[in-house]
Design a protein around this motif. Sequence first.
Motif, PDB file in Angstrom:
ATOM      1  N   UNK A  70       0.845  -1.199   0.000  1.00 34.04           N
ATOM      2  CA  UNK A  70       0.000   0.000   0.000  1.00 34.04           C
ATOM      3  C   UNK A  70       0.881   1.249   0.000  1.00 34.04           C
ATOM      4  N   UNK A  71       1.880   1.276   0.873  1.00 35.55           N
ATOM      5  CA  UNK A  71       2.776   2.440   0.947  1.00 35.55           C
ATOM      6  C   UNK A  71       3.580   2.593  -0.345  1.00 35.55           C
ATOM      7  N   UNK A  72       3.925   1.470  -0.967  1.00 36.30           N
ATOM      8  CA  UNK A  72       4.613   1.543  -2.258  1.00 36.30           C
ATOM      9  C   UNK A  72       3.773   2.225  -3.318  1.00 36.30           C
ATOM     10  N   UNK A  73       2.471   2.027  -3.256  1.00 38.26           N
ATOM     11  CA  UNK A  73       1.566   2.620  -4.236  1.00 38.26           C
ATOM     12  C   UNK A  73       1.096   4.005  -3.812  1.00 38.26           C
ATOM     13  N   UNK A  74       0.789   4.162  -2.526  1.00 38.49           N
ATOM     14  CA  UNK A  74       0.298   5.423  -1.975  1.00 38.49           C
ATOM     15  C   UNK A  74       1.177   5.802  -0.779  1.00 38.49           C
ATOM     16  N   UNK A  90       8.988  -3.856  14.388  1.00 37.75           N
ATOM     17  CA  UNK A  90       8.660  -4.080  12.975  1.00 37.75           C
ATOM     18  C   UNK A  90       7.650  -3.062  12.482  1.00 37.75           C
ATOM     19  N   UNK A  91       6.668  -2.753  13.305  1.00 36.66           N
ATOM     20  CA  UNK A  91       5.651  -1.779  12.925  1.00 36.66           C
ATOM     21  C   UNK A  91       6.297  -0.416  12.700  1.00 36.66           C
ATOM     22  N   UNK A  92       7.188  -0.010  13.579  1.00 43.56           N
ATOM     23  CA  UNK A  92       7.852   1.287  13.414  1.00 43.56           C
ATOM     24  C   UNK A  92       8.730   1.322  12.172  1.00 43.56           C
ATOM     25  N   UNK A  93       9.335   0.206  11.818  1.00 43.57           N
ATOM     26  CA  UNK A  93      10.192   0.158  10.630  1.00 43.57           C
ATOM     27  C   UNK A  93       9.413   0.349   9.336  1.00 43.57           C
ATOM     28  N   UNK A  94       8.145  -0.013   9.329  1.00 47.60           N
ATOM     29  CA  UNK A  94       7.367   0.128   8.097  1.00 47.60           C
ATOM     30  C   UNK A  94       6.600   1.450   8.048  1.00 47.60           C
ATOM     31  N   UNK A  95       6.886   2.324   8.967  1.00 42.18           N
ATOM     32  CA  UNK A  95       6.386   3.704   8.944  1.00 42.18           C
ATOM     33  C   UNK A  95       4.865   3.817   8.983  1.00 42.18           C
ATOM     34  N   UNK A  96       4.240   3.074   9.881  1.00 47.45           N
ATOM     35  CA  UNK A  96       2.803   3.262  10.069  1.00 47.45           C
ATOM     36  C   UNK A  96       2.591   4.506  10.916  1.00 47.45           C
ATOM     37  N   UNK A 127      -2.330  13.884  -0.489  1.00 48.20           N
ATOM     38  CA  UNK A 127      -2.501  12.783   0.469  1.00 48.20           C
ATOM     39  C   UNK A 127      -2.533  11.411  -0.178  1.00 48.20           C
ATOM     40  N   UNK A 128      -3.118  11.277  -1.332  1.00 46.89           N
ATOM     41  CA  UNK A 128      -3.233   9.948  -1.926  1.00 46.89           C
ATOM     42  C   UNK A 128      -2.776   9.900  -3.375  1.00 46.89           C
ATOM     43  N   UNK A 129      -1.741  10.642  -3.680  1.00 47.89           N
ATOM     44  CA  UNK A 129      -1.189  10.556  -5.029  1.00 47.89           C
ATOM     45  C   UNK A 129      -0.490   9.212  -5.198  1.00 47.89           C
ATOM     46  N   UNK A 130      -0.583   8.683  -6.381  1.00 47.65           N
ATOM     47  CA  UNK A 130       0.114   7.450  -6.698  1.00 47.65           C
ATOM     48  C   UNK A 130       1.610   7.686  -6.674  1.00 47.65           C
TER      49      UNK A 130
END
Length: 132
Positions: A70-74, A90-96, A127-130
Motif C-alpha cells: 500500500x505504501x509503495x503505491x500510496x 517491525x511496525x515502526x520500521x514500516x512507517x505506520x 494525500x493519496x497521489x500514486x
Amino acid sequence: MALFHHVEDSKPLCELFSEIMRLFGHEIISFSNGLKYLEYIEDEEAACPVAVFTDIDMPVMDGYEMIEKVIGRYPNRLIVVLSAHADRENVNEIHVFHHVDKPFQPASLEKLAKVLIAKKLSLGANADLLNV
C-alpha cells in the motif's frame, strides 16, 4: 463523516470495530485480508479513505506485506495497525502512523479518528497521489 478502510480477518472484531466507528459517525469499508484490500485499491473507482486500520496476523497476506505494498503505491496513505501480536519494532520500521493494541477502547478510537482526519487534511491534495 469520514471514510476509513479496515482490514481484519476476525469477523467478530471486524463487526465490533465497524459498529464503534459508525456510532461516532464514520463510514467503514471492511476487507477480510490484505490481498482483498490490495485488489480493491487497484480499482480506479475505489473510495479513498482518511486512513487504513489493519490487523497484522491474517491469512492469505499478512499486514506487514500489505502495508508495504500500500505504501509503495500510496506513500502518504495513513496506516494504523490494530494488533495484539504485532512487534512494535517491525511496525515502526514500516512507517505506520500509529499502533493500537487489541483489545481497543472505543474512546481511544474516536480520539485517533480525529487525529487522522486532521492529519489527512494537513496533507491536502497530495494525500493519496500514486507513487509513480
